[in-house]
Design a protein around this motif. Structure first.
Motif, PDB file in Angstrom:
ATOM      1  N   LEU A   1      39.472  27.338  41.974  1.00 46.77           N
ATOM      2  CA  LEU A   1      40.094  26.422  41.021  1.00 46.77           C
ATOM      3  C   LEU A   1      41.448  25.890  41.491  1.00 46.77           C
ATOM      4  O   LEU A   1      41.907  24.857  40.996  1.00 46.77           O
ATOM      5  CB  LEU A   1      40.256  27.090  39.657  1.00 46.77           C
ATOM      6  N   ALA A   2      42.093  26.591  42.421  1.00 46.38           N
ATOM      7  CA  ALA A   2      43.391  26.155  42.966  1.00 46.38           C
ATOM      8  C   ALA A   2      44.320  25.633  41.870  1.00 46.38           C
ATOM      9  O   ALA A   2      44.771  24.476  41.911  1.00 46.38           O
ATOM     10  CB  ALA A   2      43.167  25.080  44.025  1.00 46.38           C
ATOM     11  N   PRO A   3      44.643  26.456  40.884  1.00 50.01           N
ATOM     12  CA  PRO A   3      45.484  25.966  39.784  1.00 50.01           C
ATOM     13  C   PRO A   3      46.913  25.679  40.248  1.00 50.01           C
ATOM     14  O   PRO A   3      47.416  26.295  41.184  1.00 50.01           O
ATOM     15  CB  PRO A   3      45.458  27.131  38.792  1.00 50.01           C
ATOM     16  N   ASP A   4      47.543  24.736  39.552  1.00 45.22           N
ATOM     17  CA  ASP A   4      48.960  24.476  39.779  1.00 45.22           C
ATOM     18  C   ASP A   4      49.809  25.421  38.942  1.00 45.22           C
ATOM     19  O   ASP A   4      50.963  25.694  39.276  1.00 45.22           O
ATOM     20  CB  ASP A   4      49.304  23.038  39.383  1.00 45.22           C
ATOM     21  N   LEU A   5      49.234  25.896  37.837  1.00 40.40           N
ATOM     22  CA  LEU A   5      49.938  26.788  36.918  1.00 40.40           C
ATOM     23  C   LEU A   5      48.943  27.758  36.304  1.00 40.40           C
ATOM     24  O   LEU A   5      47.840  27.362  35.913  1.00 40.40           O
ATOM     25  CB  LEU A   5      50.617  25.980  35.802  1.00 40.40           C
ATOM     26  N   ILE A   6      49.339  29.015  36.219  1.00 38.94           N
ATOM     27  CA  ILE A   6      48.557  30.032  35.523  1.00 38.94           C
ATOM     28  C   ILE A   6      49.316  30.415  34.261  1.00 38.94           C
ATOM     29  O   ILE A   6      50.509  30.736  34.319  1.00 38.94           O
ATOM     30  CB  ILE A   6      48.354  31.286  36.393  1.00 38.94           C
ATOM     31  N   VAL A   7      48.658  30.376  33.131  1.00 35.58           N
ATOM     32  CA  VAL A   7      49.239  30.878  31.888  1.00 35.58           C
ATOM     33  C   VAL A   7      48.511  32.171  31.560  1.00 35.58           C
ATOM     34  O   VAL A   7      47.328  32.161  31.200  1.00 35.58           O
ATOM     35  CB  VAL A   7      49.101  29.866  30.731  1.00 35.58           C
ATOM     36  N   CYS A   8      49.204  33.279  31.733  1.00 32.55           N
ATOM     37  CA  CYS A   8      48.625  34.607  31.484  1.00 32.55           C
ATOM     38  C   CYS A   8      48.925  35.001  30.050  1.00 32.55           C
ATOM     39  O   CYS A   8      50.073  35.289  29.707  1.00 32.55           O
ATOM     40  CB  CYS A   8      49.206  35.627  32.460  1.00 32.55           C
ATOM     41  N   LEU A   9      47.892  35.026  29.226  1.00 34.51           N
ATOM     42  CA  LEU A   9      48.051  35.348  27.806  1.00 34.51           C
ATOM     43  C   LEU A   9      47.798  36.834  27.579  1.00 34.51           C
ATOM     44  O   LEU A   9      46.928  37.247  26.834  1.00 34.51           O
ATOM     45  CB  LEU A   9      47.101  34.477  26.982  1.00 34.51           C
TER      46      LEU A   9
ATOM     47  N   GLY B   1      50.416  40.871  32.988  1.00 40.15           N
ATOM     48  CA  GLY B   1      51.263  39.915  33.684  1.00 40.15           C
ATOM     49  C   GLY B   1      51.637  40.316  35.096  1.00 40.15           C
ATOM     50  O   GLY B   1      51.583  39.489  36.022  1.00 40.15           O
ATOM     51  N   ARG B   2      52.013  41.563  35.281  1.00 40.01           N
ATOM     52  CA  ARG B   2      52.419  42.008  36.618  1.00 40.01           C
ATOM     53  C   ARG B   2      51.276  41.871  37.607  1.00 40.01           C
ATOM     54  O   ARG B   2      51.457  41.424  38.742  1.00 40.01           O
ATOM     55  CB  ARG B   2      52.907  43.453  36.569  1.00 40.01           C
ATOM     56  N   ARG B   3      50.083  42.242  37.194  1.00 40.19           N
ATOM     57  CA  ARG B   3      48.926  42.159  38.086  1.00 40.19           C
ATOM     58  C   ARG B   3      48.621  40.699  38.441  1.00 40.19           C
ATOM     59  O   ARG B   3      48.363  40.373  39.604  1.00 40.19           O
ATOM     60  CB  ARG B   3      47.699  42.800  37.424  1.00 40.19           C
ATOM     61  N   ILE B   4      48.655  39.829  37.437  1.00 39.12           N
ATOM     62  CA  ILE B   4      48.375  38.415  37.688  1.00 39.12           C
ATOM     63  C   ILE B   4      49.407  37.836  38.650  1.00 39.12           C
ATOM     64  O   ILE B   4      49.063  37.096  39.586  1.00 39.12           O
ATOM     65  CB  ILE B   4      48.356  37.618  36.373  1.00 39.12           C
TER      66      ILE B   4
END
Length: 242
Positions: free
Chosen positions: A132-140, A145-148
Motif C-alpha cells: 500500500l506504500a502509505p504516506d501516513l499511518i493512523v494507528c488507532l 503504537g510502539r510496534r507500529i
C-alpha cells in the motif's frame, strides 16, 4: 514469488491511490472480534461496507446499524464534527485504506489477544506497508503504537486511542492533523506510487466483498455462509503454508 502473509485483506478504497487530501492514508486498528469459525479473507471489507457505509447483504433480512467506530475515525481524520451524508461517507472511505493488525479473530472485546498474536501480525503488516506504500499511518491503538512505529520504515505514524477507549476529539484530532502536515512535507520527496498484483487483488476483494450480514439471515443461509467462510479461509491458509 513472495509468500502472502495477510489473512484478512485490508479495505482499499477505489480512490486510495489518489488519496485523501493528497495523502495515501492507512488506518490501522487492532482486531476483529468473534468466533474463529467466522474468519474469512474478506472480513474487513465486509465490515466496512456494512458498518461504515450502511450497505445491506443481499441475503440478509435487514441492514446492520452503522457503527460509531467508523464515524469517529472519519470525523477525526477530516477534523470536523458533523453529520455526514451517505455520499460523504462513501467518498471518505473510498479514499483511504483500513486494516486490522492482528491476523486472527479475538473471541470478545474483553479478552486480551494472545501475546504471540502481536508477533504473528508483524510480517503481515510489513507486507501491507510494502503493497500500500502509505504516506501516513493512523494507528488507532495506543498500546500498539510502539510496534507500529518500529515497523513503519520512516512513514509518519499518528498514534491515538482506539475509538472505544478514552477517545476524545480534542486530543485525537490535533495529533492526526499534525502528522498529516508532516506526511505532506515528506511526500514531496517520495517516489510515485506503483501498483502490484497484491494491490490489485486487495482492490478487487474490496470491490467484490458483500456487506457482512451479521446474524440477519435465515438458518439455511447461516449454514451456507459459514461453509463458504470456512472454505475460503482454508484455501487462503493452505496457500500461506505452501
Amino acid at each position: 514469488m513472495k509468500k502472502n502473509t495477510v489473512r484478512f485483506a485490508p479495505w482499499v478504497g477505489s480512490k486510495y491511490a489518489e488519496g485523501f487530501c493528497g495523502l495515501r492514508i492507512l488506518l490501522v486498528c487492532e482486531s476483529h472480534y468473534g468466533d474463529k469459525k467466522h474468519e474469512r479473507p474478506t472480513a474487513t471489507p465486509e465490515i466496512v461496507k456494512a458498518l461504515a457505509l450502511g450497505e445491506r447483504h443481499p441475503r440478509a433480512t435487514g441492514k446492520l446499524r452503522r457503527h460509531p467506530h467508523f464515524t469517529k475515525i472519519m470525523s477525526a481524520v477530516k477534523n470536523v464534527r458533523e453529520s455526514f451524508s451517505r455520499a460523504q461517507k462513501k467518498e471518505f472511505w473510498h479514499s483511504v485504506a483500513y486494516y486490522n493488525f492482528l491476523q486472527e479473530f479475538i473471541r470478545d472485546t474483553r479478552v486480551l489477544p494472545p501475546k504471540d498474536a502481536w508477533e504473528r501480525g508483524d510480517s503481515a503488516f510489513a507486507e501491507v506497508l510494502d503493497v500500500l506504500a502509505p504516506d501516513l499511518i493512523v494507528c488507532l491503538s495506543a498500546r500498539n503504537g510502539r510496534r507500529i512505529r518500529s515497523l513503519a520504515n520512516g512513514v509518519p505514524v499518528a498514534v491515538v486511542n482506539h475509538p472505544s477507549s478514552r477517545f476524545a476529539y480534542s486530543k485525537v484530532n490535533p495529533v492526526i492533523a499534525k502528522h498529516m502536515v508532516i506526511a505532506l512535507e515528506r511526500k514531496a520527496q517520495a517516489p510515485a506510487f506503483t501498483s502490484s498484483d497484491s494491490f490489485e487483488r486487495w482492490c478487487e476483494a474490496t470491490a467484490s466483498a458483500l456487506p457482512t450480514p451479521g446474524s440477519l439471515l435465515s438458518e439455511s443461509d447461516k449454514i451456507a455462509i459459514l461453509l463458504e467462510r470456512r472454505a475460503s479461509m482454508a484455501a487462503l491458509d493452505d496457500s500461506v503454508l505452501a
